[in-house]
Design a protein around this motif. Structure first.
Motif, PDB file in Angstrom:
ATOM      1  N   UNK A 263       0.704  -1.442   0.053  1.00 15.88           N
ATOM      2  CA  UNK A 263       0.204   0.089   0.057  1.00 15.88           C
ATOM      3  C   UNK A 263       0.795   1.184   0.068  1.00 15.88           C
ATOM      4  N   UNK A 264       0.598   2.386  -0.875  1.00 14.96           N
ATOM      5  CA  UNK A 264       1.432   3.546  -0.971  1.00 14.96           C
ATOM      6  C   UNK A 264       2.808   3.169  -0.956  1.00 14.96           C
ATOM      7  N   UNK A 265       3.282   2.394  -1.951  1.00 10.04           N
ATOM      8  CA  UNK A 265       4.457   2.059  -2.378  1.00 10.04           C
ATOM      9  C   UNK A 265       5.244   3.681  -2.913  1.00 10.04           C
ATOM     10  N   UNK A 266       6.217   3.792  -2.455  1.00 11.83           N
ATOM     11  CA  UNK A 266       6.801   5.195  -3.002  1.00 11.83           C
ATOM     12  C   UNK A 266       7.747   5.136  -4.065  1.00 11.83           C
ATOM     13  N   UNK A 267       7.840   6.213  -4.720  1.00 10.91           N
ATOM     14  CA  UNK A 267       8.978   6.331  -5.684  1.00 10.91           C
ATOM     15  C   UNK A 267      10.546   5.647  -5.422  1.00 10.91           C
ATOM     16  N   UNK A 268      10.795   6.068  -4.288  1.00  9.84           N
ATOM     17  CA  UNK A 268      12.034   5.775  -3.652  1.00  9.84           C
ATOM     18  C   UNK A 268      12.100   4.267  -3.518  1.00  9.84           C
TER      19      UNK A 268
ATOM     20  N   UNK B 297      14.919 -17.627  -9.250  1.00 10.80           N
ATOM     21  CA  UNK B 297      14.094 -18.560  -8.319  1.00 10.80           C
ATOM     22  C   UNK B 297      13.463 -17.809  -7.273  1.00 10.80           C
ATOM     23  N   UNK B 298      13.789 -16.444  -6.887  1.00 12.15           N
ATOM     24  CA  UNK B 298      13.311 -15.521  -5.918  1.00 12.15           C
ATOM     25  C   UNK B 298      12.506 -14.505  -6.689  1.00 12.15           C
ATOM     26  N   UNK B 299      11.375 -14.343  -6.483  1.00 14.62           N
ATOM     27  CA  UNK B 299      10.403 -13.090  -7.074  1.00 14.62           C
ATOM     28  C   UNK B 299      10.979 -11.574  -6.732  1.00 14.62           C
ATOM     29  N   UNK B 300      10.750 -10.714  -7.183  1.00 15.21           N
ATOM     30  CA  UNK B 300      11.143  -9.509  -6.795  1.00 15.21           C
ATOM     31  C   UNK B 300      10.542  -9.180  -5.539  1.00 15.21           C
ATOM     32  N   UNK B 301      10.981  -8.362  -4.520  1.00 17.90           N
ATOM     33  CA  UNK B 301       9.983  -7.980  -3.153  1.00 17.90           C
ATOM     34  C   UNK B 301      10.257  -6.720  -2.951  1.00 17.90           C
ATOM     35  N   UNK B 302       9.325  -6.062  -2.418  1.00 15.53           N
ATOM     36  CA  UNK B 302       9.095  -4.619  -1.891  1.00 15.53           C
ATOM     37  C   UNK B 302       8.709  -4.785  -0.466  1.00 15.53           C
ATOM     38  N   UNK B 303       9.310  -4.567   0.704  1.00 12.95           N
ATOM     39  CA  UNK B 303       8.747  -4.537   1.887  1.00 12.95           C
ATOM     40  C   UNK B 303       8.092  -6.252   2.145  1.00 12.95           C
ATOM     41  N   UNK B 304       8.947  -7.184   1.712  1.00 10.86           N
ATOM     42  CA  UNK B 304       8.564  -8.340   1.939  1.00 10.86           C
ATOM     43  C   UNK B 304       7.558  -9.018   1.180  1.00 10.86           C
ATOM     44  N   UNK B 305       6.700  -8.146   0.181  1.00 19.56           N
ATOM     45  CA  UNK B 305       5.879  -8.481  -0.569  1.00 19.56           C
ATOM     46  C   UNK B 305       6.485  -8.997  -2.011  1.00 19.56           C
ATOM     47  N   UNK B 306       5.862 -10.352  -2.545  1.00 20.36           N
ATOM     48  CA  UNK B 306       6.417 -10.465  -3.825  1.00 20.36           C
ATOM     49  C   UNK B 306       5.688  -9.530  -4.802  1.00 20.36           C
TER      50      UNK B 306
ATOM     51  N   UNK C  88      -7.454   0.365  -8.663  1.00 19.74           N
ATOM     52  CA  UNK C  88      -8.470   0.476  -7.648  1.00 19.74           C
ATOM     53  C   UNK C  88      -7.889   0.143  -6.145  1.00 19.74           C
ATOM     54  N   UNK C  89      -6.819  -0.899  -6.133  1.00 18.66           N
ATOM     55  CA  UNK C  89      -6.311  -0.983  -4.574  1.00 18.66           C
ATOM     56  C   UNK C  89      -4.988  -0.162  -4.454  1.00 18.66           C
ATOM     57  N   UNK C  90      -4.715   0.734  -5.393  1.00 16.94           N
ATOM     58  CA  UNK C  90      -3.497   1.490  -5.316  1.00 16.94           C
ATOM     59  C   UNK C  90      -2.171   0.712  -5.061  1.00 16.94           C
ATOM     60  N   UNK C  91      -2.239  -0.573  -5.718  1.00 16.82           N
ATOM     61  CA  UNK C  91      -1.089  -1.467  -5.516  1.00 16.82           C
ATOM     62  C   UNK C  91      -0.386  -1.854  -6.709  1.00 16.82           C
ATOM     63  N   UNK C  92      -0.333  -0.805  -8.004  1.00 20.01           N
ATOM     64  CA  UNK C  92       0.327  -1.265  -9.028  1.00 20.01           C
ATOM     65  C   UNK C  92       1.136   0.154  -9.184  1.00 20.01           C
TER      66      UNK C  92
END
Length: 307
Positions: free
Chosen positions: A26-31, A78-87, A52-56
């Protein structure tokens, strides 16, 4: 690259220097996006909190090969990209650049168009709307109406900067639950800019207000609803502090009551063996909301209550 990954990669879209990111926090930043993408090349543009969920989000690289290298890397990993622990899921966008030109509703102005999702007219009063949006600056005028999109309001601020700060903070958020009637589960806000610059409010009512013109005539329905209130409301609250186990200071009370709006004055005094305080707000609306939310609640766990 394994055969399974080759199979997956074969069916992605035509390569583009713009990548589409899904399942972001949620509200992933540009940084945060820059940290993820910068190892693969130089970023020239981003568009965050999409959908709609502001997660893209969309990220544009300076060169097509840089975007291809990022997609290829995670397709083979074998490891997906991750931001704050989310795939995070990455694919090519069907757009080839992020265009900065703004469409209708995106050009900043001093008037916001707000859609209240999940409610009907009457569920969210004009006083609640004023309370929520005046946290960002002086609200000049409000006009509410019903359209095919649902219950909506036009909210006029002094300038586009103030309106933008309100939009950025509230778009996609919910009206605080304590401000809504019991029959309403939630109320989400969808906010865009209006082409209006100065709303034409002809009278004060439960559907429209001009806070800059106290001499504007009041519509009779507004007078009738005001007379039906059970108690006379004031912009000054009288708080009685009970079960006092900690020191009560003006600073503590100011912190608690400022959550609802600007506190103009606070006076603490003793009466009949009890500590009491007068808290003054600019208007009745803010005082009523603070009273509704705080009455009977503890300031500190095991501390004291405000009556």
């Amino acid at each position: 690259m394994s055969s399974s990954n080759q199979h997956q990669f074969r069916y992605t879209q035509t390569p583009s220097k713009v990548l589409h990111f899904r399942n972001l926090p949620w509200e992933c930043s540009e940084e945060e996006l820059a940290d993820l993408c910068s190892p693969f090349g130089k970023i020239v543009n981003t568009k965050c909190n999409v959908g709609a969920n502001r997660n893209q989000a969309f990220v544009e690289f300076v060169d097509l090969n840089q975007a291809i290298s990022m997609v290829s890397y995670y397709a083979a990993s074998s490891e997906p990209a991750q931001v704050r622990g989310k795939s995070v899921y990455i694919q090519y966008s069907n757009r080839h650049e992020i265009v900065n030109s703004k469409g209708p509703g995106d050009v900043p102005g001093n008037v916001l168009l707000v859609t209240f999702e999940g409610v009907e007219a009457g569920d969210v009063t004009i006083d609640i709307i004023h309370l929520v949006f005046s946290a960002f600056g002086f609200v000049h005028k409000i006009a509410t109406f019903e359209k095919t999109a649902g219950f909506q309001a036009l909210i006029q601020f002094t300038d586009a900067e103030t309106a933008s700060s309100a939009r950025n903070a509230l778009d996609g958020r919910s009206v605080p639950r304590y401000l809504l009637p019991e029959n309403v589960g939630s109320c989400n806000l969808r906010i865009s800019y209006s082409a209006h610059t100065d709303l034409n409010i002809k009278f004060q009512s439960n559907r429209s207000r001009d806070y800059t013109n106290p001499m504007l005539p009041v519509n009779q329905t507004a007078i009738d609803s005001a007379l039906q209130r059970k108690e006379l409301e004031s912009n000054v609250l009288l708080a009685t502090i009970e079960n006092m186990q900690y020191a009560v200071t003006v600073e503590v009370l100011n912190t608690v009551f400022s959550a609802f709006g600007t506190v103009q004055k606070i006076a603490i005094f003793e009466k009949n063996g009890q500590t009491q305080a007068l808290i003054q707000y600019p208007d009745v609306t803010i005082a009523a909301a603070a009273k509704e939310a705080l009455e009977g609640h503890n300031i500190y766990d095991g501390g004291y209550c405000i009556q």
